[in-house]
Design a protein around this motif. Structure first.
Motif, PDB file in Angstrom:
ATOM      1  N   LEU A 486       0.859  -1.191   0.000  1.00 21.92           N
ATOM      2  CA  LEU A 486       0.000   0.000   0.000  1.00 21.92           C
ATOM      3  C   LEU A 486       0.892   1.237   0.000  1.00 21.92           C
ATOM      4  CD1 LEU A 486      -2.572  -1.292   2.663  1.00 21.92           C
ATOM      5  CD2 LEU A 486      -2.781  -1.370   0.161  1.00 21.92           C
ATOM      6  N   GLN A 487       1.070   1.815  -1.171  1.00 22.43           N
ATOM      7  CA  GLN A 487       2.057   2.880  -1.341  1.00 22.43           C
ATOM      8  C   GLN A 487       1.473   4.281  -1.163  1.00 22.43           C
ATOM      9  OE1 GLN A 487       5.433   2.454  -1.852  1.00 22.43           O
ATOM     10  NE2 GLN A 487       4.907   0.344  -1.337  1.00 22.43           N
ATOM     11  N   THR A 488       0.162   4.398  -1.293  1.00 23.95           N
ATOM     12  CA  THR A 488      -0.457   5.720  -1.146  1.00 23.95           C
ATOM     13  C   THR A 488      -1.608   5.614  -0.152  1.00 23.95           C
ATOM     14  OG1 THR A 488      -2.139   5.357  -2.835  1.00 23.95           O
ATOM     15  CG2 THR A 488      -0.007   6.212  -3.592  1.00 23.95           C
ATOM     16  N   PHE A 489      -2.023   6.786   0.311  1.00 24.70           N
ATOM     17  CA  PHE A 489      -3.148   6.777   1.252  1.00 24.70           C
ATOM     18  C   PHE A 489      -4.396   6.237   0.582  1.00 24.70           C
ATOM     19  CE2 PHE A 489      -6.876   8.850   3.199  1.00 24.70           C
ATOM     20  CZ  PHE A 489      -6.815   8.218   4.434  1.00 24.70           C
ATOM     21  N   ASP A 490      -4.593   6.573  -0.680  1.00 23.19           N
ATOM     22  CA  ASP A 490      -5.778   6.075  -1.380  1.00 23.19           C
ATOM     23  C   ASP A 490      -5.788   4.547  -1.426  1.00 23.19           C
ATOM     24  OD1 ASP A 490      -6.657   8.610  -1.721  1.00 23.19           O
ATOM     25  OD2 ASP A 490      -6.014   8.786  -3.821  1.00 23.19           O
ATOM     26  N   GLN A 491      -4.610   3.977  -1.652  1.00 16.38           N
ATOM     27  CA  GLN A 491      -4.536   2.508  -1.662  1.00 16.38           C
ATOM     28  C   GLN A 491      -4.849   1.944  -0.280  1.00 16.38           C
ATOM     29  OE1 GLN A 491      -0.595   1.729  -3.145  1.00 16.38           O
ATOM     30  NE2 GLN A 491      -1.130   2.216  -5.262  1.00 16.38           N
ATOM     31  N   PHE A 492      -4.329   2.625   0.732  1.00 20.92           N
ATOM     32  CA  PHE A 492      -4.616   2.178   2.099  1.00 20.92           C
ATOM     33  C   PHE A 492      -6.120   2.247   2.382  1.00 20.92           C
ATOM     34  CE2 PHE A 492      -5.278   3.302   6.608  1.00 20.92           C
ATOM     35  CZ  PHE A 492      -4.792   2.151   7.200  1.00 20.92           C
TER      36      PHE A 492
END
Lengths: 793, 301
Positions: A486-492
């Motif tokens: 999970l590299q970005t907050f959106d992915q998280f």
């Protein structure tokens, strides 16, 4: 007939371990003060007697239901249940309390518990799940033959064996688990419509049932109609028996009223109120534990009040006394013991669909009488709307210090719009009432029923730990990418959403099985007679009401918002930690990770009108709403689900078993009970709290209710100019979309003093996470939570 | 756009002017009242605040403190040596626990207005608005003028609370932007006035009179401090002043509170006011109000 634990309520508290240091009697000062608030000495005396009543189990219902179910095993369930209720009404001992002006009590002593054996008994988990110190307090109170008869035969037993695939148990003693609340309480969270009852009387309803039978050939429908008639006949018998009993007791007027309403419609205010009271108790006795609201009393009873006033039959002083008496009756009826209430309540005020103020003289008198009694139950609600008489609104605020929390406020601006979103007609939506802590219903048209749930904080935990959990307790796989991916907050956020969706699938499937059990064995034909269309369609309310509003509940919303915001700031913006490090810190309850905890706590927090949280609030709503919309439908008619914020004392209870969370909250501490803010996170004053709440989309995302707590000093209420400012603030809050608000009037010094010297504060009522309670009855951690909530000077 | 040195912005202020207000507290004051409820407001410079209870003993602050003002106590928590501390704020930047904070930050008018406007619905409903307080707002006339201008452009009602110790030109400059002055009047005896506040009474009364004569709306606010100025002769002095200034909106007696004492250790400050000075009782306040009322004073609130 009655198995009484040989304790008064107060002795019970003292003996139960919690009460180190003098819970032994009710605070004399406070009680005297409260008594002085009513002009009616007899009502003060009745109140005193109720507060001193013993903790008891009323076994008559359990015995009758067991016997009748045994005798009629070949009959359909609904008929057996109706016969049992009818027999109960025909045989139950009748009680008249000293000073009581309204007839009808469930048990010899106030607050005694009629076990709803055909639903589920276990060991009354109402207590044991919420209050570990109450474990086994019912042990030995219920005869073993009753317990064993029902072990596999009540709704819970049939659910376990027929729907959940569990093997039957050999005896009650084998049941180690506790049933969920619906197997103790059944539905509840409802408001019957009493308009027709008041118009045609019990006799008229019986005629309607009889007429509907004509030519009906369907066996199930006939069974419902047979059952409905049994229960109405039982209710009539109970009223008639009270008439005979009261005549012997030298109460001719009460006797006349009860005899009359056994068959005929009421014609006076007293008759109407008496009929409502018997019906209200009957609904509980039929098997609805929690949260029944008796329609909208100030609207329903207004024609009787006006006719009596016009004819000179009734003074306002008498109505005030009856309002106090009715309030005491509701408290008498809180049959789950001294700390745990049924969350009965009543609402006054409101507007018509075209915005006309419906507040009337009766609204004033009911509110005045109810708050005079200064009790934690019934709950008292007022419906706010733009045309609300501001004099009445000011009166509402002046009443707050008496109970410290009532009336609670609901908004006609927000709620009808939200209900209409789920298909409720405009006219019906404007007839809404609160039911229970913070749930919503329309009298006789729809009730509140959770049909799925999400655990925001568990979903966060899953996303942080690649689906494993802090203690490696889960085996979720392939639901979302692993944490390191999970590299970005959106992915998280998407990963959190994926776990939430999975939870929802599971809870929806489980809850639909419970609904199936309710539809089969949770039937209540008498209550159904007060729901529109049930007699017409010859079907129980469990099979469907005019609207069927199931909802998805969630808990700890503010913690979820704060947790998402903290992860966004600390992990993805400042890059001060990885997701793995946040997970490790939470798993360790931040021991050795104090700096990381401090960073997480320094991130913006809900409740402070922080613009950086706006997108997070919308995100948290969306992560839940999208899967709810996609997955959840009422199986009876396909209505989409609503959403609600589940509270009650769940915030404390659930907090105890919730590990540390990424908002920096420590393991075991309370979750946010209010959607406004997490515990201790309000730092910018009440306008910021209220603005934060208005950022929630109440119409699209909270159709079935949320809860907001805010506290104010008593001094602010007592000062006219400050109260005016408070009122202005509340007007803005509701104009800007606020749905609900409960104000606690209290100060920290008083609460600390109450901890030190409980005797002096026995009457101090506080709202705890959705219900109100005497402060000193709370466990120490609940007390601390109350104190920790920010005060606003 | 100029900046102002702000040490707090308090929303839902209900004691500083009509209605619901947001009060912006500006740092720096020419007076040194013994009972000042905002002891951190006096010095115009930013000041380090340290709350030991919040410190998590992480140790991050020690290496960044150039003047060596931070030492460790037995629990590993910081101890601030105020003689060495230069209030540079380097330690604040590394204090995740927010135990160390710098009080007094420079904000632009638009930054302040961004917060103020969040409650504009409440102002409209309650007849409230913006209040500037301090410290002494008149020490930052340029910023105050711009802020008042911005607030008026948004239709907000504006109050300025002042102790009155400023040049005539400052009042002249700001007069137009102030809807209501909350003018503090602390002591009628000239000698005691200097003793209690550190400044002479004459200047303040002169500014008050000039402002009054210019037609400004003024609410006279008199803090009541037991053992200091609750004497009948001061109450008579207030009444006399009110008679001289017939266009005052009213006079308001403010009860002393002692919560400010809790702030002293955070800033390493001390006070000369004995701790035997306690807030007045409700009955005392009533007596004093009645005293003024009996002398024909129009009381506000």
């Amino acid at each position: 007939m009655k198995g009484s634990v040989n304790f008064s309520r107060r002795e019970f508290l003292a003996a139960s371990g919690l009460a180190a240091g003098g819970l032994a009697f009710f605070g004399r000062t406070r009680r005297a003060f409260a008594a002085a608030q009513t002009p009616n000495a007899d009502m003060a005396a009745l109140r005193t007697a109720m507060l001193a009543s013993p903790v008891a189990v009323a076994l008559h219902r359990a015995k009758v239901f067991t016997r009748i179910f045994q005798q009629h095993e070949a009959e359909p369930w609904i008929v057996r249940k109706a016969l049992a209720l009818r027999t109960y009404f025909e045989t139950v001992p009748l009680y008249l309390r000293e000073h009581d002006g309204i007839a009808g009590a469930i048990s010899e002593t106030p607050g005694a518990m009629p076990l709803l054996v055909e639903l589920g008994i276990a060991e009354n988990n109402i207590y044991t799940s919420e209050r570990p110190d109450r474990e086994h307090y019912l042990a030995g109170q219920v005869p073993a033959d009753i317990l064993d008869y029902w072990a596999n035969r009540n709704m819970w037993g049939l659910f376990r064996t027929q729907l959940a695939g569990q093997p039957p148990v050999k005896s009650h003693a084998e049941l180690k688990q506790n049933p969920g609340y619906k197997f103790i309480s059944n539905q509840g969270h409802l408001a019957p419509s009493y308009a027709e009852l008041l118009r045609v009387g019990i006799g008229g309803l019986r005629q309607k049932v009889a007429a509907r039978r004509q030519g009906e050939g369907d066996a199930a429908k006939l069974a419902f109609l047979t059952a409905a008639d049994h229960t109405l006949a039982g209710l009539a018998t109970w009223a008639r028996r009270y008439g005979e009993f009261l005549a012997q007791e030298g109460q001719p007027e009460l006797a006349r009223i009860c005899t009359k309403i056994a068959t005929q419609p009421p014609e006076t205010f007293r008759e109407a109120l008496q009929l409502v009271w018997l019906a209200h108790q009957a609904i509980h006795l039929e098997g609805h534990g929690y949260s029944c609201t008796p329609d909208r009393l100030d609207q329903l009873l207004l024609p009787f009040f006006e006719a009596d006033r016009k004819a000179g039959r009734l003074t306002e002083a008498e109505v005030l006394r009856l309002a106090e008496n009715f309030t005491l009756k509701l408290f008498d009826n809180t049959f789950w013991g001294p700390e745990h209430h049924l969350t009965q309540g009543f609402v006054v005020g409101g507007s018509t669909p075209d915005g006309r103020d419906q507040t009337n003289r009766l609204s004033w008198l009911l509110l005045e009488g109810a708050t005079n009694m200064a009790l934690p139950e019934p709950l008292i609600w007022v419906r706010w709307h733009p045309a609300l008489d501001q004099k009445f609104f000011d009166f509402c605020l002046t009443r707050l210090p008496r109970t410290t929390c009532f009336p609670m406020l609901w908004s006609d601006r927000a709620i009808p719009a939200a209900l209409m979103e789920l298909g409720v007609s405009r006219e019906d939506a404007f007839d809404y009432v609160p039911v229970g802590c913070n749930e919503l219903a329309v009298p006789g048209r729809c009730y509140y029923n959770p049909g799925a749930s999400v655990n925001y904080l568990a979903a966060l935990e899953a996303a942080l730990t690649s689906g494993k959990g802090y203690r490696q307790q889960w085996k979720w796989k392939n639901i979302a990418p692993s944490a390191p991916e999970l590299q970005t907050f959106d992915q998280f956020a998407a990963a959190v959403g994926a776990y939430m969706r999975k939870q929802l699938e599971q809870s929806y499937a489980a809850d639909m099985k419970v609904l199936q059990a309710q539809m089969a064995w949770g039937v209540t034909p008498l209550t159904s007679c007060f729901f529109h269309g049930c007699i017409e369609h010859a079907r129980d309310m469990a099979q469907g009401t005019k609207y069927n509003l199931l909802s998805c509940g969630g808990i700890g919303f503010a913690n979820a918002v704060d947790g998402l915001a903290a992860v966004r700031e600390v992990v993805f913006e400042k890059k001060a930690a990885t997701l793995g490090e946040v997970a490790a810190a939470c798993a360790a309850n931040f021991a050795g990770h104090e700096r990381l905890r401090a960073k997480l706590r320094a991130a913006p927090k809900q409740g402070n009108d922080e613009p950086r949280l706006d997108t997070i609030i919308a995100l948290a709503e969306r992560l839940r709403d999208e899967p709810v919309k996609a997955l959840c439908r009422d199986p009876r008619d396909g209505t989409p689900f609503g959403n609600s914020h589940v509270v009650r004392s769940g915030a404390v209870k659930q907090g105890r078993v919730t590990p540390a969370t990424p908002d920096g909250r420590l393991a075991g501490t309370p979750l946010a009970s209010s959607v406004a803010a997490s515990v201790g996170c309000e730092r910018s004053g009440p306008t910021a709290v209220l603005n934060s709440v208005c950022k929630l989309n109440s119409r699209k995302s909270w159709q079935c209710g949320y809860q907001v707590n805010i506290r104010f000093h008593a001094g602010m209420i007592g000062d006219d100019s400050q109260r005016e400012k408070l009122r202005a603030m509340l007007n803005v809050y509701f104009q800007n979309g606020g749905q609900e608000l409960q104000i606690n009037v209290v100060d920290s010094a008083a609460l600390r003093a109450a901890q030190q010297n409980p005797d002096q504060y026995r009457d101090l009522v506080v709202r705890v996470a959705g219900f109100s309670e005497f402060f000193i009855n709370l466990t120490p951690d609940m007390q601390e939570e109350i104190i920790a909530r920010t005060e606003h000077m | 756009m100029s900046t102002g040195r702000v040490f707090d912005i308090q929303r839902f202020s209900i004691h500083d002017g009509p209605g619901i207000r947001t009060t912006v507290f500006l740092k720096g004051c020419p007076l040194r009242c013994l009972w000042c409820s905002n002891p951190e407001s006096l010095d115009p410079k930013p000041q380090l605040s340290y709350l030991a209870a919040t410190c998590i003993a992480c140790g991050a602050c020690f290496p960044v403190c150039k003047p060596g003002a931070l030492t460790k106590d037995a629990a590993g928590k910081a101890v601030v040596d105020r003689a060495r501390c230069t209030n540079c704020g380097d330690c604040v930047a590394v204090c995740d626990a927010q135990a160390l904070e710098l009080v007094g930050r420079d904000m632009t008018v638009s930054e302040v207005m961004d917060v103020v406007l969040r409650d504009r619905d409440y102002y409209a409903q309650s007849g409230g608005g913006l209040t500037l307080s301090g410290g002494e707002p008149l020490l930052q006339p340029e910023f105050v003028e711009e802020l008042l201008h911005a607030a008026h452009n948004q239709g907000l009602h504006c109050c300025v609370e002042t102790a009155g110790y400023a040049g005539c030109e400052v009042f002249e400059r700001l007069k137009r932007g102030v809807d209501l002055w909350l003018f503090d009047y602390k002591e009628s005896d000239p000698h005691l006035h200097t003793k209690f506040t550190g400044r002479e009474r004459e200047t303040i009364v002169a500014r008050l009179s000039q402002l009054h004569d210019s037609g400004a709306k003024i609410l006279l606010r008199c803090p009541m401090i037991p053992q200091c100025n609750t004497r009948p002769d001061h109450l008579d002095g207030i009444a006399a002043l009110a008679r001289q200034l017939p266009k005052l909106v009213g006079v308001e007696l403010l009860p002393y509170f002692d919560l400010w004492r809790a702030k002293l250790p955070r800033f390493g400050l001390t006070t000369a006011l004995p701790d035997t000075v306690k807030p007045p009782t409700r009955e005392q306040m009533k007596t004093w109000n009645d005293h003024l009322r009996g002398r024909g004073v129009r009381l506000a609130g």
